[in-house]
Scaffold this motif. Sequence first.
Motif, PDB file in Angstrom:
ATOM      1  N   ILE A 176       0.842  -1.194   0.000  1.00 21.34           N
ATOM      2  CA  ILE A 176       0.000   0.000   0.000  1.00 21.34           C
ATOM      3  C   ILE A 176       0.878   1.244   0.000  1.00 21.34           C
ATOM      4  N   GLU A 177       1.930   1.238   0.810  1.00 25.02           N
ATOM      5  CA  GLU A 177       2.837   2.387   0.882  1.00 25.02           C
ATOM      6  C   GLU A 177       3.445   2.698  -0.476  1.00 25.02           C
ATOM      7  N   LYS A 178       3.855   1.660  -1.205  1.00 23.32           N
ATOM      8  CA  LYS A 178       4.546   1.865  -2.480  1.00 23.32           C
ATOM      9  C   LYS A 178       3.630   2.462  -3.543  1.00 23.32           C
ATOM     10  N   ASN A 179       2.324   2.312  -3.369  1.00 23.88           N
ATOM     11  CA  ASN A 179       1.371   2.892  -4.317  1.00 23.88           C
ATOM     12  C   ASN A 179       1.028   4.337  -3.979  1.00 23.88           C
ATOM     13  N   ASP A 180       1.570   4.818  -2.845  1.00 25.88           N
ATOM     14  CA  ASP A 180       1.349   6.208  -2.444  1.00 25.88           C
ATOM     15  C   ASP A 180       2.413   7.070  -3.105  1.00 25.88           C
ATOM     16  N   GLU A 181       1.986   8.066  -3.876  1.00 28.28           N
ATOM     17  CA  GLU A 181       2.940   8.905  -4.612  1.00 28.28           C
ATOM     18  C   GLU A 181       3.863   9.685  -3.683  1.00 28.28           C
ATOM     19  N   ASN A 182       3.458   9.831  -2.412  1.00 27.30           N
ATOM     20  CA  ASN A 182       4.293  10.550  -1.443  1.00 27.30           C
ATOM     21  C   ASN A 182       5.232   9.622  -0.679  1.00 27.30           C
ATOM     22  N   PHE A 183       5.173   8.331  -0.994  1.00 26.26           N
ATOM     23  CA  PHE A 183       5.996   7.378  -0.257  1.00 26.26           C
ATOM     24  C   PHE A 183       7.471   7.538  -0.624  1.00 26.26           C
TER      25      PHE A 183
END
Length: 391
Positions: A176-183
């Motif tokens: 889920i984190e990796k799909n966040d553009e701010n990650f």
Amino acid sequence: MSITLRSEYEVAIVGAGPAGSSCAIRLAQSGVKVLLIEQKQFPRAKLCGEFISPECFIHFAELSVLDEMSIAGGVALERTVFYARNGRSATIPSKWFDADSHALGLSRAEMDLRLLNRARAAGVEILEETSATGLLFDNGKVSGVRLKNKTRETFGANSAITIDATGRAKILARQIEKNDENFRHKRADFVAFKTHLNGATIPHGDCEIYAYRGGYGGCNCVENNRFNLCFIVSTEIAKKYNSDASEILKKVVCENQRAAFSLRNVEIIDDWLAVPIESYGRAELAPTKGLLTIGDAAAFIDPFTGSGILLALESSKIAASVINDGLVSQSSFAEIANEYKRQYSISFDRRLRISSFVRHAAFVPFLAETVIKTLAMSDRLTSRLAKATRG
């Protein structure tokens, strides 16, 4: 890519350590249909302090596995002694946490196997040697997990709720984190090492904790007269010694006078295990709709507190209770997640803050020596601080 779907479950849990197995047991005891997925074949070695605090026995009794733990050959640990680099010490008796009990030195291979066997007996469906390769989604909500077994067969399992119990790896939450553009991937600040030893000069019934520059470590006896040694150093120190655990033991850990004495004649009998540690403290408890985290995937508490296994058992108990109540009342996932967050914060936020404060002191030799000197002069202060790290 098409994927074969297996049976549908109310809850799918990835990771069969103490958090995942105990959560599965509690849910199964309430009649919930549970799938438990584990990458390894048990028994297996695991990097851990292998210190089971006295409060854990209450959970073992509730999980109907207390007798199995009692006959596993573990060692009763009556006290934990913290040593500054100069050899000054402060002692915490196990009876401060339960007057009628003690801590237990028991390998994770033994403890985790007994919990897994109990989960199987409770009716949990278990898949060992099976990896979670991804999440399944339905209308933006996690609806299960993609799996691959040892024969490389790929399939999926549907579930109303999915739980990440994969420890510090946070295998599902990271997707889920990796799909966040701010990650932004965080560099590991520390590295932990662990092995089993023979020949440590440690009094029977003691767990010893050593402070030194850039980290701390601990050693205690476990079953079969072996000693478990686990220590943490900064990434910079690990790089300086090319991640050679034996060299770090000699050149860094044994800067501590007590460590140098207690470990002077040891024989290393197991391969070293090593893992990077990116951060301590809280992580996301509900990274996305349909997904919860428990155990170290939810929060990594400082190992010197002796409560890592306790946190796993407690967080899984909270999650299982909230999920079961939510399934019975047909609550939405948002309601289940919010209640889990509320109860989790009540139980853990304060102790995580206090543990963080003490860890920062432990990593600085002068501060560690000052804190240990102060605690050595006051059992009352030591007791209050120790109990605060256990909630």
